[in-house]
Write an enzyme that holds these catalytic residues in place. Structure first.
Site, short mmCIF file in Angstrom:
data_model
loop_
_atom_site.label_atom_id
_atom_site.label_comp_id
_atom_site.label_asym_id
_atom_site.label_seq_id
_atom_site.Cartn_x
_atom_site.Cartn_y
_atom_site.Cartn_z
N LYS A 43 34.23 40.21 76.87
CA LYS A 43 32.79 40.05 76.62
C LYS A 43 32.48 40.30 75.15
O LYS A 43 33.30 40.83 74.41
CB LYS A 43 32.01 41.02 77.51
CG LYS A 43 32.33 42.49 77.27
CD LYS A 43 31.81 43.39 78.38
CE LYS A 43 32.16 44.86 78.11
NZ LYS A 43 31.82 45.71 79.26
N TYR A 260 19.96 52.62 46.83
CA TYR A 260 18.56 52.77 47.23
C TYR A 260 18.23 54.23 47.54
O TYR A 260 19.01 54.92 48.21
CB TYR A 260 18.29 51.95 48.49
CG TYR A 260 18.23 50.46 48.27
CD1 TYR A 260 17.24 49.88 47.49
CD2 TYR A 260 19.16 49.62 48.88
CE1 TYR A 260 17.18 48.50 47.30
CE2 TYR A 260 19.11 48.24 48.71
CZ TYR A 260 18.12 47.69 47.92
OH TYR A 260 18.06 46.33 47.75
N MET A 313 22.58 45.77 52.30
CA MET A 313 22.85 44.63 53.18
C MET A 313 24.17 43.96 52.87
O MET A 313 24.95 43.62 53.77
CB MET A 313 21.70 43.61 53.08
CG MET A 313 21.80 42.50 54.11
SD MET A 313 20.53 41.25 53.93
CE MET A 313 19.04 42.19 54.25
C1 LIG Z 1 32.92 46.62 79.44
C2 LIG Z 1 33.40 46.90 80.80
C3 LIG Z 1 34.76 47.19 81.03
C4 LIG Z 1 35.75 47.43 79.91
O1 LIG Z 1 35.61 48.76 79.48
P1 LIG Z 1 36.46 49.39 78.30
O2 LIG Z 1 36.02 50.79 78.23
O3 LIG Z 1 36.11 48.59 77.09
O4 LIG Z 1 37.88 49.24 78.66
C5 LIG Z 1 35.19 47.29 82.33
N1 LIG Z 1 34.32 47.18 83.37
C6 LIG Z 1 32.99 46.94 83.19
C7 LIG Z 1 32.09 46.87 84.35
C8 LIG Z 1 32.50 46.81 81.89
O5 LIG Z 1 31.18 46.61 81.70
#
Ligand SMILES: *Cc1c(COP(=O)(O)O)cnc(C)c1O
Length: 369
Positions: A43, A260, A313
């Site tokens: 993801k 800044y 930035m």
């Molecule tokens: C993101 C996620 C994972 C992976 O978790 P990690 O800690 O990155 O290994 C597994 N299961 C679900 C439901 C997630 O949302």
């Protein structure tokens, strides 16, 4: 630091992604939980490294099952993995059945409403497209309640449930009593779904002493080099290296400030190097080194040098007084890599490694090796 023959002159940051290390990390996680299948969570653009490239490398290593968060990510994943099993963690958005089914994506169903909608679609389509069922055992985020297990099992008779899953709250801490409680709750739910494969482990869960591996592992972070065992040495290989170009150097006197709002003031005659990396590239403002608090460091030659003044930035400034030989215009300094891992950079920014990774490199030149 290197002389940058590979640097695209158009970019001032370089992200180097080691796909062999990614594949090695996947194999290590699988070997740690022998007997279970190791999937991969890709993801958020493969935690920032590039979903398509990550999937390509993992398919090459033998990975067959992937998890994404959204339908759009699932369609992206499907385009590069025509034969893989792809689960969509965010589940079934109202009305999304057809698009999920068209891309042969498996929603992770998290409520009786979602099961009902998927079942109705299955009946109307006269097929049984597969889906996962997600039970909440303590996160209180997404997932059916354990008390709904019996009704869910009844409702799920009309669908092809290929996976039963839950998610840990704090599996990176093996002493946390929540782990055992969640495992027990998951076991209780499993009894309502005989024969359905189970999945409970994210990266850190794989290393828990209880070995709650079940049939399928769902690591993300550790694949990309993050430490799944923050209480111990990181068993994973670094996947991401982030370097930035020195745009110029200057000397300032003691008492002069940098950046800044003048949040940092030199306490000695200081040599500064300005690098082409800022929060627009994913380097958090909290990486700034101020008078109150030290921030991130850059490796200049072999010397660790602190970031000073507020990260802006497009630019950040490094105190290179202790590395005068190597700090010069056109050289690259390393912000993240083998030496300063994603967990250390995150700690120095008061962030978590996941956040650092997923925000990195929007503007950097990317090299895959
Ligand atoms: C993101 C996620 C994972 C992976 O978790 P990690 O800690 O990155 O290994 C597994 N299961 C679900 C439901 C997630 O949302």
């Amino acid at each position: 630091m290197s002389e940058n023959p590979h640097l695209e002159p158009a970019a001032t940051g370089v992200l180097t992604i080691d796909l062999a290390a990614l594949a090695a990390n996947w194999r290590l996680l699988g070997a740690t939980a022998q007997g279970a299948e190791c999937a991969a969570v890709v993801k958020a653009d493969g935690y920032g490294i590039g979903m398509a490239q990550a999937i390509g490398a993992l398919l090459g290593a033998g990975c067959k099952t992937f998890f994404v968060a959204t339908l759009a990510e699932g369609e992206q994943a499907r385009a590069v993995a025509p034969d893989a099993i792809i689960y969509v963690l965010d589940g079934l958005a109202p009305g999304a059945c057809r698009r999920l089914a068209d891309a042969r994506l498996r929603p992770v169903l998290s409520s009786l409403a979602e099961i009902g909608e998927w079942a109705a679609w299955s009946r109307a389509a006269a097929e049984r497209p597969p889906a996962a069922l997600h039970f909440d055992t303590g996160m209180n985020r997404l997932g059916l309640a354990a008390s709904e297990a019996a009704s869910a099992a009844a409702a799920a008779r009309d669908i092809d449930a290929t996976l039963l899953m839950s998610h840990f709250v704090s599996s990176q801490w093996p002493d946390d009593p929540r782990n055992a409680r969640q495992i027990a709750a998951f076991e209780a739910v499993r009894r309502h779904f005989p024969g359905v494969p189970g999945s409970l482990c994210n990266s850190s869960g794989i290393f828990l002493p209880q070995r709650p591996h079940y049939e399928l592992l769902r690591p993300g972070y550790a694949l990309y080099g993050g430490n799944p065992t923050p209480h111990a040495v990181n068993p994973m290989r670094a996947v991401v290296k982030l370097e930035a170009l020195i745009l110029g150097t200057r000397r300032i006197e003691s008492g002069e400030s940098v950046g800044y709002d003048a949040t940092w003031t030199a306490q000695r005659p200081t040599l500064l190097a300005t690098i082409g990396l800022g929060y627009g590239d994913g380097l958090p403002v909290s990486a700034s080194g101020t008078a109150q608090r030290s921030g991130a460091e850059a490796i200049v030659g072999a010397t660790r040098c602190p970031l000073v003044g507020r990260v802006s930035m497009d630019l950040a400034v490094v105190d290179v007084t202790d590395a005068p030989e190597t700090a010069r215009r056109g050289a690259l300094v390393e912000i993240l890599g083998e030496t300063i891992g994603v967990d250390e950079l995150a700690a120095r920014c008061g962030a978590i490694g996941y956040e650092i990774l997923t925000r990195l490199g929007r503007r950097c030149a990317r090299r895959y090796v």
